[in-house]
Design a protein around this motif. Structure first.
Motif, short mmCIF file in Angstrom:
data_model
loop_
_atom_site.label_atom_id
_atom_site.label_comp_id
_atom_site.label_asym_id
_atom_site.label_seq_id
_atom_site.Cartn_x
_atom_site.Cartn_y
_atom_site.Cartn_z
N LEU A 1 62.92 106.72 50.71
CA LEU A 1 61.80 107.20 49.89
C LEU A 1 60.79 106.08 49.61
O LEU A 1 59.57 106.28 49.67
CB LEU A 1 62.37 107.71 48.56
CG LEU A 1 61.54 108.71 47.79
CD1 LEU A 1 61.68 110.09 48.42
CD2 LEU A 1 61.99 108.75 46.33
N VAL A 2 61.32 104.90 49.32
CA VAL A 2 60.48 103.75 49.00
C VAL A 2 59.77 103.28 50.27
O VAL A 2 58.57 102.99 50.26
CB VAL A 2 61.32 102.61 48.38
CG1 VAL A 2 60.48 101.36 48.16
CG2 VAL A 2 61.96 103.07 47.08
N ALA A 3 60.50 103.22 51.37
CA ALA A 3 59.92 102.77 52.64
C ALA A 3 58.77 103.68 53.06
O ALA A 3 57.72 103.21 53.51
CB ALA A 3 61.00 102.73 53.72
N ARG A 4 58.98 104.97 52.89
CA ARG A 4 57.93 105.93 53.26
C ARG A 4 56.70 105.77 52.37
O ARG A 4 55.57 105.82 52.85
CB ARG A 4 58.45 107.37 53.20
CG ARG A 4 58.88 107.85 54.58
CD ARG A 4 59.10 109.36 54.62
NE ARG A 4 60.47 109.63 54.20
CZ ARG A 4 60.82 110.53 53.29
NH1 ARG A 4 59.90 111.25 52.67
NH2 ARG A 4 62.08 110.72 53.00
N ALA A 5 56.93 105.55 51.08
CA ALA A 5 55.81 105.36 50.14
C ALA A 5 55.02 104.11 50.52
O ALA A 5 53.79 104.12 50.54
CB ALA A 5 56.34 105.25 48.72
N LEU A 6 55.73 103.04 50.84
CA LEU A 6 55.06 101.79 51.19
C LEU A 6 54.26 101.94 52.49
O LEU A 6 53.13 101.46 52.59
CB LEU A 6 56.08 100.65 51.31
CG LEU A 6 56.69 100.18 49.97
CD1 LEU A 6 57.90 99.30 50.22
CD2 LEU A 6 55.65 99.45 49.12
N ALA A 7 54.86 102.62 53.46
CA ALA A 7 54.18 102.82 54.74
C ALA A 7 52.91 103.64 54.56
O ALA A 7 51.92 103.44 55.27
CB ALA A 7 55.13 103.50 55.73
N ALA A 8 52.93 104.56 53.60
CA ALA A 8 51.77 105.42 53.35
C ALA A 8 50.80 104.79 52.34
O ALA A 8 49.87 105.45 51.90
CB ALA A 8 52.25 106.78 52.85
N HIS A 9 51.06 103.53 51.98
CA HIS A 9 50.23 102.81 50.99
C HIS A 9 50.15 103.54 49.66
O HIS A 9 49.10 103.60 49.04
CB HIS A 9 48.82 102.54 51.55
CG HIS A 9 48.87 101.71 52.79
ND1 HIS A 9 49.20 100.38 52.77
CD2 HIS A 9 48.68 102.05 54.08
CE1 HIS A 9 49.21 99.92 54.01
NE2 HIS A 9 48.90 100.92 54.83
N ARG A 10 51.26 104.12 49.26
CA ARG A 10 51.31 104.73 47.94
C ARG A 10 51.83 103.73 46.93
O ARG A 10 52.50 102.76 47.30
CB ARG A 10 52.16 106.01 48.01
CG ARG A 10 51.36 107.12 48.72
CD ARG A 10 52.20 108.32 49.08
NE ARG A 10 52.92 108.85 47.95
CZ ARG A 10 54.12 109.43 48.05
NH1 ARG A 10 54.72 109.52 49.22
NH2 ARG A 10 54.71 109.91 46.99
#
Ligand code: PSU
Ligand code: MN
Length: 304
Positions: free
Chosen positions: A11-20
């Motif tokens: 969840l965190v990795a996806r957020a970071l990749a999406a610049h959230r």
């Protein structure tokens, strides 16, 4: 990312990749800063406040010889239930990792892990600093070392008031670590709203605070930033309780010498007991308040 043994939750990795916006949270406050089960409860409440602020929480701790960024509720329970879980800062991080152990991360170790994961904002209660009597003992928290070296912004209610606050602020000044006040003119004293020491600059507007944080990083001095957010007025420890508990806590530890990672937890535990649990309530309140501000700052940084 250069840190081996870093595992970022999906969840965190996806957020970071999406610049959230993502906010890091530590675990030493859970295991050593608050009595059980208040530590785990406060950690959950902090995650909820980060989300309320519009960001994604990433609670950090060590499990099975890995630094986990974004502990699940079950993982956090496991960490908190581990007997004598070590308190991990910059110096013992590698040793605990190779022992394939469990560990709770201090501000210092959490800043390091957050930075390697690509997270720029972190919320805690109070940073470590220069201890009272440090001219004799040289006891200065590794949190200060981390703030001098790692470009992560720490939202906190100042430094724990068991410390020498004037010297702590002076040290941050020497190291070039900005101390920015969120809606305050004075550096907070953790359980109290003000230490009487001034912050570098007061900010009342989140977009402006984010601009200052972003601009500091463009200077490339390499340091972190302290964003000081005083405990909400309604939750401040009353002055008499604060003064009495502090004096009694120091009288108890008085002759027992000092040094080592046990000093801060021992003093915090005494403050809890001697204040009849009042410091625990204040500590939990300031943690959730800081998590909310950190969430909002992470959002504003993405926009700035
Ligand atoms: N904030 C709290 N309670 C705590 C701490 C922070 O409200 O217990 C922890 C943090 O993890 C911080 C540590 O890094 O205390 C400082 O310990 P020391 O002084 O030994 O470096
Ligand atoms: Mn120390």
């Amino acid at each position: 990312m250069t840190m081996e043994r870093l595992r970022i939750a999906e969840l965190v990795a996806r957020a970071l990749a999406a610049h959230r916006p993502v906010v890091a949270l530590e675990t030493t406050v859970v295991t050593h800063g608050l009595p059980s089960p208040e530590g785990v409860r406060a950690a959950r409440a902090m995650e909820a406040q980060v989300i309320a602020g519009g960001a994604i929480p990433a609670t950090i701790g060590l499990l099975d010889g890995e630094v986990r960024v974004g502990l699940t509720p079950e993982e956090l329970e496991r960490l908190a239930a581990t007997p004598d879980v070590p308190k991990v800062n910059l110096g013992n991080l590698a040793a605990v990792l190779v022992a394939r152990g469990v560990g709770s991360t201090t501000v210092a170790a959490t800043m390091l892990a957050a930075h390697h994961a690509g997270i720029g904002v972190f919320a805690t209660g109070g940073i470590g600093g220069v201890h009272r009597g440090a001219s004799e003992t040289d006891d200065v928290s590794a949190d200060v070392t981390a703030l001098a070296r790692i470009p992560v912004t720490v939202v906190c209610s100042g430094a724990k008031a068991i410390l020498d606050l004037p010297r702590t602020v002076e040290r941050l000044e020497t190291l070039g670590v900005p101390v920015l006040g969120w809606r305050c003119d004075h550096f907070p004293a953790f359980w109290r709203r003000s230490s009487g020491l001034r912050v570098d600059q007061r900010f009342d507007d989140m977009a402006r605070l984010a601009d200052a944080v972003r601009t500091h990083h463009t200077l490339d001095t390499g340091t972190g930033i302290v964003v000081a957010n005083p405990v909400p007025e309604a939750d401040e420890l009353d002055e008499r309780t604060y003064e009495r508990a502090l004096a009694a806590a120091f009288a108890e530890v008085g002759s027992q010498g000092s040094g080592g990672r046990g000093v801060t937890p021992a003093l915090l535990e005494r403050m809890q007991r001697l204040s009849g649990g009042a410091t625990t309530r204040t500590n939990s309140a300031l943690l959730t308040s800081n998590a909310r501000v950190a969430g909002e700052l992470a959002v504003a940084l993405i926009r700035s």
